[in-house]
Design a protein around this motif. Sequence first.
Motif, PDB file in Angstrom:
ATOM      1  N   ASP A  96     -39.168 -27.417 -17.141  1.00 17.71           N
ATOM      2  CA  ASP A  96     -37.801 -27.033 -16.773  1.00 17.71           C
ATOM      3  C   ASP A  96     -37.129 -26.239 -17.905  1.00 17.71           C
ATOM      4  N   ALA A  97     -37.655 -26.386 -19.109  1.00 13.16           N
ATOM      5  CA  ALA A  97     -36.960 -25.897 -20.307  1.00 13.16           C
ATOM      6  C   ALA A  97     -36.820 -24.377 -20.353  1.00 13.16           C
ATOM      7  N   GLY A  98     -35.760 -23.943 -21.022  1.00 15.42           N
ATOM      8  CA  GLY A  98     -35.542 -22.517 -21.245  1.00 15.42           C
ATOM      9  C   GLY A  98     -36.366 -22.034 -22.428  1.00 15.42           C
ATOM     10  N   GLY A  99     -36.620 -20.732 -22.457  1.00 14.34           N
ATOM     11  CA  GLY A  99     -37.359 -20.145 -23.573  1.00 14.34           C
ATOM     12  C   GLY A  99     -38.862 -20.258 -23.386  1.00 14.34           C
TER      13      GLY A  99
ATOM     14  N   VAL B  32     -32.857 -36.475 -27.104  1.00 13.93           N
ATOM     15  CA  VAL B  32     -32.989 -35.290 -26.242  1.00 13.93           C
ATOM     16  C   VAL B  32     -32.894 -34.037 -27.099  1.00 13.93           C
ATOM     17  N   GLN B  33     -33.565 -32.997 -26.658  1.00 14.53           N
ATOM     18  CA  GLN B  33     -33.384 -31.687 -27.287  1.00 14.53           C
ATOM     19  C   GLN B  33     -32.814 -30.776 -26.210  1.00 14.53           C
ATOM     20  N   ILE B  34     -31.641 -30.245 -26.499  1.00 11.75           N
ATOM     21  CA  ILE B  34     -30.911 -29.457 -25.507  1.00 11.75           C
ATOM     22  C   ILE B  34     -30.816 -28.021 -25.989  1.00 11.75           C
ATOM     23  N   GLY B  35     -31.300 -27.100 -25.181  1.00 13.28           N
ATOM     24  CA  GLY B  35     -31.285 -25.705 -25.581  1.00 13.28           C
ATOM     25  C   GLY B  35     -30.206 -24.913 -24.869  1.00 13.28           C
ATOM     26  N   THR B  36     -30.435 -24.689 -23.578  1.00 12.95           N
ATOM     27  CA  THR B  36     -29.567 -23.797 -22.813  1.00 12.95           C
ATOM     28  C   THR B  36     -28.080 -24.157 -22.932  1.00 12.95           C
ATOM     29  N   ALA B  37     -27.762 -25.440 -22.857  1.00 16.79           N
ATOM     30  CA  ALA B  37     -26.347 -25.832 -22.912  1.00 16.79           C
ATOM     31  C   ALA B  37     -25.727 -25.410 -24.244  1.00 16.79           C
TER      32      ALA B  37
ATOM     33  N   PHE C 276     -41.705 -27.850 -35.305  1.00 17.43           N
ATOM     34  CA  PHE C 276     -42.790 -26.914 -34.985  1.00 17.43           C
ATOM     35  C   PHE C 276     -42.981 -26.826 -33.479  1.00 17.43           C
ATOM     36  N   VAL C 277     -43.451 -25.668 -33.050  1.00 15.85           N
ATOM     37  CA  VAL C 277     -43.781 -25.467 -31.642  1.00 15.85           C
ATOM     38  C   VAL C 277     -45.019 -24.583 -31.599  1.00 15.85           C
ATOM     39  N   MET C 278     -45.694 -24.571 -30.467  1.00 13.29           N
ATOM     40  CA  MET C 278     -46.869 -23.712 -30.228  1.00 13.29           C
ATOM     41  C   MET C 278     -48.150 -24.224 -30.855  1.00 13.29           C
TER      42      MET C 278
ATOM     43  N   VAL D 137     -35.152 -26.824 -39.134  1.00 12.12           N
ATOM     44  CA  VAL D 137     -35.553 -25.414 -39.037  1.00 12.12           C
ATOM     45  C   VAL D 137     -36.919 -25.388 -38.362  1.00 12.12           C
ATOM     46  N   ASN D 138     -37.052 -24.471 -37.419  1.00 18.48           N
ATOM     47  CA  ASN D 138     -38.244 -24.451 -36.546  1.00 18.48           C
ATOM     48  C   ASN D 138     -39.109 -23.225 -36.803  1.00 18.48           C
ATOM     49  N   LEU D 139     -40.417 -23.456 -36.807  1.00 17.50           N
ATOM     50  CA  LEU D 139     -41.388 -22.354 -36.913  1.00 17.50           C
ATOM     51  C   LEU D 139     -42.398 -22.438 -35.778  1.00 17.50           C
ATOM     52  N   TRP D 140     -42.971 -21.316 -35.435  1.00 17.50           N
ATOM     53  CA  TRP D 140     -44.048 -21.270 -34.451  1.00 17.50           C
ATOM     54  C   TRP D 140     -45.376 -21.335 -35.197  1.00 17.50           C
ATOM     55  N   VAL D 141     -46.174 -22.298 -34.831  1.00 19.22           N
ATOM     56  CA  VAL D 141     -47.520 -22.384 -35.399  1.00 19.22           C
ATOM     57  C   VAL D 141     -48.351 -21.287 -34.727  1.00 19.22           C
TER      58      VAL D 141
ATOM     59  N   GLN E 227     -30.045 -30.120 -31.092  1.00 15.55           N
ATOM     60  CA  GLN E 227     -29.787 -28.783 -30.552  1.00 15.55           C
ATOM     61  C   GLN E 227     -31.095 -28.015 -30.663  1.00 15.55           C
ATOM     62  N   GLY E 228     -31.591 -27.543 -29.529  1.00 19.37           N
ATOM     63  CA  GLY E 228     -32.868 -26.829 -29.536  1.00 19.37           C
ATOM     64  C   GLY E 228     -32.786 -25.621 -30.442  1.00 19.37           C
ATOM     65  N   PRO E 229     -33.800 -25.433 -31.293  1.00 20.36           N
ATOM     66  CA  PRO E 229     -33.812 -24.220 -32.112  1.00 20.36           C
ATOM     67  C   PRO E 229     -34.081 -23.009 -31.229  1.00 20.36           C
ATOM     68  N   PHE E 230     -33.467 -21.889 -31.555  1.00 19.95           N
ATOM     69  CA  PHE E 230     -33.656 -20.658 -30.774  1.00 19.95           C
ATOM     70  C   PHE E 230     -34.288 -19.585 -31.634  1.00 19.95           C
ATOM     71  N   GLY E 231     -35.393 -19.017 -31.160  1.00 17.16           N
ATOM     72  CA  GLY E 231     -35.931 -17.837 -31.814  1.00 17.16           C
ATOM     73  C   GLY E 231     -35.171 -16.618 -31.321  1.00 17.16           C
ATOM     74  N   GLY E 232     -35.691 -15.438 -31.623  1.00 19.75           N
ATOM     75  CA  GLY E 232     -35.088 -14.199 -31.113  1.00 19.75           C
ATOM     76  C   GLY E 232     -33.671 -13.980 -31.587  1.00 19.75           C
TER      77      GLY E 232
ATOM     78  N   GLY F  22     -35.760 -30.079 -21.756  1.00 19.61           N
ATOM     79  CA  GLY F  22     -35.968 -29.319 -20.521  1.00 19.61           C
ATOM     80  C   GLY F  22     -35.046 -29.782 -19.412  1.00 19.61           C
ATOM     81  N   GLY F  23     -34.051 -28.955 -19.114  1.00 24.30           N
ATOM     82  CA  GLY F  23     -33.183 -29.245 -17.976  1.00 24.30           C
ATOM     83  C   GLY F  23     -32.094 -30.264 -18.254  1.00 24.30           C
ATOM     84  N   ILE F  24     -31.856 -30.566 -19.521  1.00 25.51           N
ATOM     85  CA  ILE F  24     -30.809 -31.549 -19.854  1.00 25.51           C
ATOM     86  C   ILE F  24     -29.570 -30.783 -20.326  1.00 25.51           C
TER      87      ILE F  24
HETATM   88  C1  LIG Z   1     -33.178 -18.604 -26.145  1.00 22.69           C
HETATM   89  C2  LIG Z   1     -34.107 -19.725 -26.461  1.00 22.69           C
HETATM   90  C3  LIG Z   1     -34.930 -19.626 -27.563  1.00 22.69           C
HETATM   91  C4  LIG Z   1     -35.778 -20.688 -27.909  1.00 22.69           C
HETATM   92  N1  LIG Z   1     -36.556 -20.586 -29.025  1.00 22.69           N
HETATM   93  C5  LIG Z   1     -37.287 -21.653 -29.432  1.00 22.69           C
HETATM   94  C6  LIG Z   1     -38.025 -21.612 -30.650  1.00 22.69           C
HETATM   95  O1  LIG Z   1     -38.064 -20.615 -31.356  1.00 22.69           O
HETATM   96  N2  LIG Z   1     -38.687 -22.730 -31.009  1.00 22.69           N
HETATM   97  C7  LIG Z   1     -38.667 -23.887 -30.255  1.00 22.69           C
HETATM   98  O2  LIG Z   1     -39.279 -24.883 -30.638  1.00 22.69           O
HETATM   99  N3  LIG Z   1     -37.996 -23.933 -29.083  1.00 22.69           N
HETATM  100  C8  LIG Z   1     -37.313 -22.855 -28.667  1.00 22.69           C
HETATM  101  N4  LIG Z   1     -36.595 -22.924 -27.488  1.00 22.69           N
HETATM  102  C9  LIG Z   1     -36.601 -24.183 -26.713  1.00 22.69           C
HETATM  103  C10 LIG Z   1     -35.376 -25.017 -27.071  1.00 22.69           C
HETATM  104  O3  LIG Z   1     -35.380 -25.356 -28.409  1.00 22.69           O
HETATM  105  C11 LIG Z   1     -35.294 -26.293 -26.202  1.00 22.69           C
HETATM  106  O4  LIG Z   1     -36.410 -27.122 -26.415  1.00 22.69           O
HETATM  107  C12 LIG Z   1     -35.204 -25.947 -24.743  1.00 22.69           C
HETATM  108  O5  LIG Z   1     -34.262 -24.923 -24.559  1.00 22.69           O
HETATM  109  C13 LIG Z   1     -34.814 -27.171 -23.938  1.00 22.69           C
HETATM  110  O6  LIG Z   1     -34.669 -26.888 -22.574  1.00 22.69           O
HETATM  111  P1  LIG Z   1     -33.250 -26.467 -21.913  1.00 22.69           P
HETATM  112  O7  LIG Z   1     -33.082 -25.032 -22.244  1.00 22.69           O
HETATM  113  O8  LIG Z   1     -33.448 -26.687 -20.463  1.00 22.69           O
HETATM  114  O9  LIG Z   1     -32.197 -27.329 -22.520  1.00 22.69           O
HETATM  115  C14 LIG Z   1     -35.792 -21.854 -27.109  1.00 22.69           C
HETATM  116  C15 LIG Z   1     -34.977 -21.932 -25.981  1.00 22.69           C
HETATM  117  C16 LIG Z   1     -34.140 -20.884 -25.644  1.00 22.69           C
HETATM  118  C17 LIG Z   1     -33.251 -21.028 -24.444  1.00 22.69           C
END
Ligand SMILES: Cc1cc2nc3c(=O)[nH]c(=O)nc-3n(C[C@H](O)[C@H](O)[C@H](O)COP(=O)(O)O)c2cc1C
Length: 494
Positions: free
Chosen positions: A182-185, A239-244, A135-137, A71-75, A19-24, A220-222
């Motif tokens: 394609d990915a969200g965020g 896979v890492q799925i965020g939006t779903a 980690f991201v960024m 748990v995810n952090l931004w570098v 499950q994609g980690p979400f910031g904000g 991205g896009g899954i």
């Molecule tokens: C609202 C939102 C916040 C996100 N925040 C982070 C984040 O803080 N760190 C990170 O590595 N990815 C973040 N992502 C990316 C997701 O973890 C994931 O990789 C991405 O959503 C996959 O693409 P998908 O949205 O098409 O499934 C975020 C995505 C969304 C939609």
Amino acid sequence: MWASTRVSRTIGVAYPILQGPFGGRHSTAALAAAVSNAGGLGGFGAVGLEPEDIEQVVADIRERTRNAFAVNLWVPIAGQDDAEVPAQAAERAVARLRPFLTEYGIATPSLPATGPPFHQQIEALLRASPPVFSFVMGVPERAIVDEIRRRGAKSIGTATTVDEAVALQAAGVDIIVASGSDAGGHRGSFLTSVDRSLVGTMSLVPQIVDAVDVPIVAAGGIVDGRGIAAALALGAEGVQIGTAFLATSESGAPAAHKSLLGTPRARTTRITRAFTGRHARGVENTLMLALEEHPDDIVSYPAQSDLTLPLRRAAARAGRAEHLALWAGQAAALARPIGAADLVSALVNETTSVLERAGRHRAHDHTRPGETRAITGVIQLYFDGLYEGDTEKLARAFHSTARLYSLNDGAVQEVTRDAWLAAVAGRPAPKASGLARTDRIVSIEVTDDALATATAECSIHPRYFVDHLAFLKIPEHGWQIVAKAFRTEVMPAV
Ligand SMILES: Cc1cc2nc3c(=O)[nH]c(=O)nc-3n(C[C@H](O)[C@H](O)[C@H](O)COP(=O)(O)O)c2cc1C
């Protein structure tokens, strides 16, 4: 079973579904735990959290699940995150927000003092020690990755280009998320500009799979089993799925945001700097378009994010999607408003059925996408000069008949010396000849006259095994053999 990959085995989860980690503040402990309890890997985005909150989050998730979670952090990106925003630039940015602020009765937002420094966040996270650090960024320092490993935890880095994946591998991370455009965020690009790093998931994943040895997770896009099966076919091992997951009942996204996902309205997404100053993909809306009309008046991250935050919060309270940052990937219109555990089980069932359906069209393919298979058989490296300096073994092999059998289905095939030589002459080896063709192998040990054991590390995706022992299609210097067992049984010459 497709679910057994290096990713699921490394992390210790039933399914390689992250499950994609979400910031904000869109992450919740409930969501992460629900996903982990359902057999996936729950994730929590801790960017912006104070150190003590990070420790609390880890404790909260631990209370809800005994399974692994991330748990995810931004570098921090040097020179960007700490860049001073001139007062005049901030004023211009606020002026563009003014009509919206007035509508909600919000006073002029001010720029807060700097947020929690990364080194304090990572220290807190190391103290809390979740099973997986993501980690991201950027590339986490080698010392951090080593410390994570010393604690028995795993590390995940995020790449948006091949070069970034190579850099992350060099830093020693265990798994790399290949994040397609394609990915969200937010886009996590860190080696060159986002504009030059926009590679779609379908293009990015196989290129990264070819370039590095560590297992790859596609992002991205899954949103459903079709996407997971496609990612596995591209060589991803998870896979890492965020939006779903953002659309599920447990996510922390505002209701107005969630209710828009899974609708035709979510078909139009854009990458924008409007909300935070850093490129991110979200559903097009009024605020995004209005701010984008004056791109020079958008300040850098995190200042733009701080300036728009009061407005976004007020819009969330008022249920007005037009003034929210509607983060979403390009497949957002396919998202489903269900519970997270139900989503995990739907994803698993769909993937299984998509792959079974695909399998019916491949009567002779005994491999399953997503798995790097242990294959027993002759490896054509004999013919490729890789036995250089090992003439004794080479001679022995050439004067033998090989019995090949597939670890996939136990099929046995004998190949005579003549057949080998014919294959050498007619390179590349004919399809389904029973000869595996590789460029490189780690070692071959001839344990006695009758048995040779070759060990190779192999990241080749199984779809290249056309038949149970078909040759592996490897262009010059293309595919890397990285780590799986091949065993070659060589019988004495008859
Ligand atoms: C609202 C939102 C916040 C996100 N925040 C982070 C984040 O803080 N760190 C990170 O590595 N990815 C973040 N992502 C990316 C997701 O973890 C994931 O990789 C991405 O959503 C996959 O693409 P998908 O949205 O098409 O499934 C975020 C995505 C969304 C939609």
